[in-house]
Scaffold this active site. Structure first.
Site, PDB file in Angstrom:
ATOM      1  N   GLU A 160       5.713   5.763   8.996  1.00  0.00           N
ATOM      2  CA  GLU A 160       4.829   6.922   8.744  1.00  0.00           C
ATOM      3  C   GLU A 160       4.178   7.384  10.042  1.00  0.00           C
ATOM      4  O   GLU A 160       3.925   8.576  10.225  1.00  0.00           O
ATOM      5  CB  GLU A 160       3.783   6.556   7.672  1.00  0.00           C
ATOM      6  N   HIS A 209       4.956   1.755  12.460  1.00  0.00           N
ATOM      7  CA  HIS A 209       5.292   2.039  11.057  1.00  0.00           C
ATOM      8  C   HIS A 209       5.990   3.399  10.965  1.00  0.00           C
ATOM      9  O   HIS A 209       5.653   4.324  11.699  1.00  0.00           O
ATOM     10  CB  HIS A 209       4.019   2.024  10.197  1.00  0.00           C
ATOM     11  N   GLY A 256       7.929   3.564   0.018  1.00  0.00           N
ATOM     12  CA  GLY A 256       7.152   4.407  -0.890  1.00  0.00           C
ATOM     13  C   GLY A 256       8.007   5.250  -1.824  1.00  0.00           C
ATOM     14  O   GLY A 256       7.508   6.159  -2.483  1.00  0.00           O
ATOM     15  N   ASN A 305       0.257  -3.619   3.538  1.00  0.00           N
ATOM     16  CA  ASN A 305      -0.121  -2.433   4.309  1.00  0.00           C
ATOM     17  C   ASN A 305      -0.826  -1.485   3.341  1.00  0.00           C
ATOM     18  O   ASN A 305      -0.180  -0.858   2.505  1.00  0.00           O
ATOM     19  CB  ASN A 305       1.131  -1.767   4.896  1.00  0.00           C
ATOM     20  N   TRP A 306      -2.135  -1.419   3.471  1.00  0.00           N
ATOM     21  CA  TRP A 306      -2.916  -0.594   2.521  1.00  0.00           C
ATOM     22  C   TRP A 306      -2.796   0.896   2.813  1.00  0.00           C
ATOM     23  O   TRP A 306      -3.273   1.709   2.025  1.00  0.00           O
ATOM     24  CB  TRP A 306      -4.386  -1.012   2.574  1.00  0.00           C
ATOM     25  N   LYS A 307      -2.221   1.242   3.937  1.00  0.00           N
ATOM     26  CA  LYS A 307      -2.115   2.652   4.357  1.00  0.00           C
ATOM     27  C   LYS A 307      -3.511   3.303   4.312  1.00  0.00           C
ATOM     28  O   LYS A 307      -4.495   2.627   4.592  1.00  0.00           O
ATOM     29  CB  LYS A 307      -1.107   3.400   3.482  1.00  0.00           C
ATOM     30  N   SER A 321       9.348  -0.747  -0.776  1.00  0.00           N
ATOM     31  CA  SER A 321       9.278  -0.850  -2.239  1.00  0.00           C
ATOM     32  C   SER A 321       9.490  -2.273  -2.746  1.00  0.00           C
ATOM     33  O   SER A 321      10.057  -2.478  -3.822  1.00  0.00           O
ATOM     34  CB  SER A 321      10.256   0.124  -2.905  1.00  0.00           C
ATOM     35  N   GLY A 359       3.620  -2.171   0.802  1.00  0.00           N
ATOM     36  CA  GLY A 359       2.679  -1.059   0.716  1.00  0.00           C
ATOM     37  C   GLY A 359       2.046  -0.999  -0.660  1.00  0.00           C
ATOM     38  O   GLY A 359       1.092  -1.709  -0.978  1.00  0.00           O
ATOM     39  N   GLY A 360       2.596  -0.156  -1.513  1.00  0.00           N
ATOM     40  CA  GLY A 360       2.027   0.125  -2.832  1.00  0.00           C
ATOM     41  C   GLY A 360       1.629  -1.115  -3.619  1.00  0.00           C
ATOM     42  O   GLY A 360       0.511  -1.193  -4.150  1.00  0.00           O
ATOM     43  N   GLU A 414      12.154  -2.245   7.899  1.00  0.00           N
ATOM     44  CA  GLU A 414      11.776  -1.351   6.805  1.00  0.00           C
ATOM     45  C   GLU A 414      12.692  -0.125   6.787  1.00  0.00           C
ATOM     46  O   GLU A 414      12.476   0.827   7.554  1.00  0.00           O
ATOM     47  CB  GLU A 414      10.333  -0.876   6.990  1.00  0.00           C
TER      48      GLU A 414
HETATM   49  C1  PEP Z   1       5.015  -0.015   3.857  1.00  0.00           C
HETATM   50  O1  PEP Z   1       4.034   0.736   3.835  1.00  0.00           O
HETATM   51  O2  PEP Z   1       5.308  -0.627   4.883  1.00  0.00           O
HETATM   52  C2  PEP Z   1       5.830  -0.140   2.662  1.00  0.00           C
HETATM   53  C3  PEP Z   1       6.880  -0.919   2.684  1.00  0.00           C
HETATM   54  O3  PEP Z   1       5.423   0.606   1.576  1.00  0.00           O
HETATM   55  P1  PEP Z   1       5.985   0.450   0.074  1.00  0.00           P
HETATM   56  O4  PEP Z   1       5.983  -1.025  -0.232  1.00  0.00           O
HETATM   57  O5  PEP Z   1       5.018   1.217  -0.754  1.00  0.00           O
HETATM   58  O6  PEP Z   1       7.376   0.990   0.063  1.00  0.00           O
END
Ligand code: PEP
Length: 255
Positions: A101, A99, A177, A13-15, A217, A238-239, A171
């Protein structure tokens, strides 16, 4: 439970990161780490404006492209929104829905998650459906109730046939994040609760065939342990999905 009944899926997930030109550059690096990794599906969910460039750059590779949201109406006066048909016409086959966010900052609710999920499936997209408890819900000991309720509301009205195109991403919101990861046991237990809920809505066969990812994460260091758990069928990342070497280590851990 038999893990062989379901696909392992590693999704990034590049956000809100990467312009189209930057996206193409990252995909060039991802192609190298994703090559010949046949034991999992690899998806990158990129910003809307990156989709045409990403679809083009991923042609002939094993990397599939997804969006990060979709509207539930087919068309109309919904300024700033994107429909499922628009995504499909671009060659996009996956979409993240619900998601945390979007729930936190953009008023997404369990009801709109359900509407989006149904619209996406009816159009032919595969959905990565996100659910997860808040920190205070975990601390209050109501994680199971929250996950079960979110799952039931999101999947309301779906058929067993449609579930073949639903990937669920567990999640925990407190882990997204933040650098705080659920332990492998917590992830396995929570994914197991989601699977039991899917079984209660449909049946054991549908639950056994549903891919349930962990997200929060996940990184190059912790992926192997998380992905080794019985109920964890992949990751939504994500990251770490923005760094090709790290995403590559996670893909390798899923082999
Ligand atoms: C996500 O955006 O779904 C996510 C899990 O982010 P991160 O891996 O950065 O926690």
């Amino acid at each position: 439970m038999n893990r062989n009944l379901r696909k392992t899926v590693i999704a990034g997930n590049w956000k809100m990161n990467k312009t189209p030109a930057e996206a193409v550059k990252l995909i060039e690096e991802l192609k190298v780490v994703a090559e010949n990794k046949k034991n999992c599906d690899i998806i990158i969910c990129v910003p809307f404006v990156d989709l045409p460039a990403a679809v083009e750059a991923c042609k002939g590779t094993d990397i599939k492209v997804g969006a990060q949201n979709v509207h539930f109406e087919k068309s109309g006066a919904f300024t700033g929104e994107i429909s499922a048909d628009m995504l499909l016409e671009l060659g996009v086959n996956y979409v993240i829905i619900g998601h945390s966010e979007r729930r936190q900052y953009f008023g997404e609710t369990d009801d709109t998650v359900n509407l989006r999920t149904k619209a996406a499936l009816e159009a032919g997209l595969t959905v990565i459906l996100c659910i997860g408890e808040l920190l205070n819900e975990r601390e209050d000991g109501i994680t199971a109730e929250v996950l079960s309720m979110q799952t039931k509301k999101a999947l309301k009205g779906l058929t067993a046939e449609q579930m073949k195109k639903v990937i669920i991403a567990y999640e925990p919101v407190w882990a997204i994040g933040t650098g705080k990861t659920a332990t492998a046991q917590q992830a396995d237990e929570a994914c197991g609760i989601v699977r039991d809920t899917v079984a209660s809505i449909f049946d054991k066969a549908v639950a056994d065939a549903t891919t349930i990812q962990y997200g929060g994460s996940m990184n190059a260091k912790n992926a192997a342990e998380l992905l080794s758990m019985e109920n964890v069928d992949g990751g939504l990342i994500g990251g770490a999905s923005l760094k090709a070497p790290d995403f590559g280590v996670i893909i390798d851990a899923a082999q």
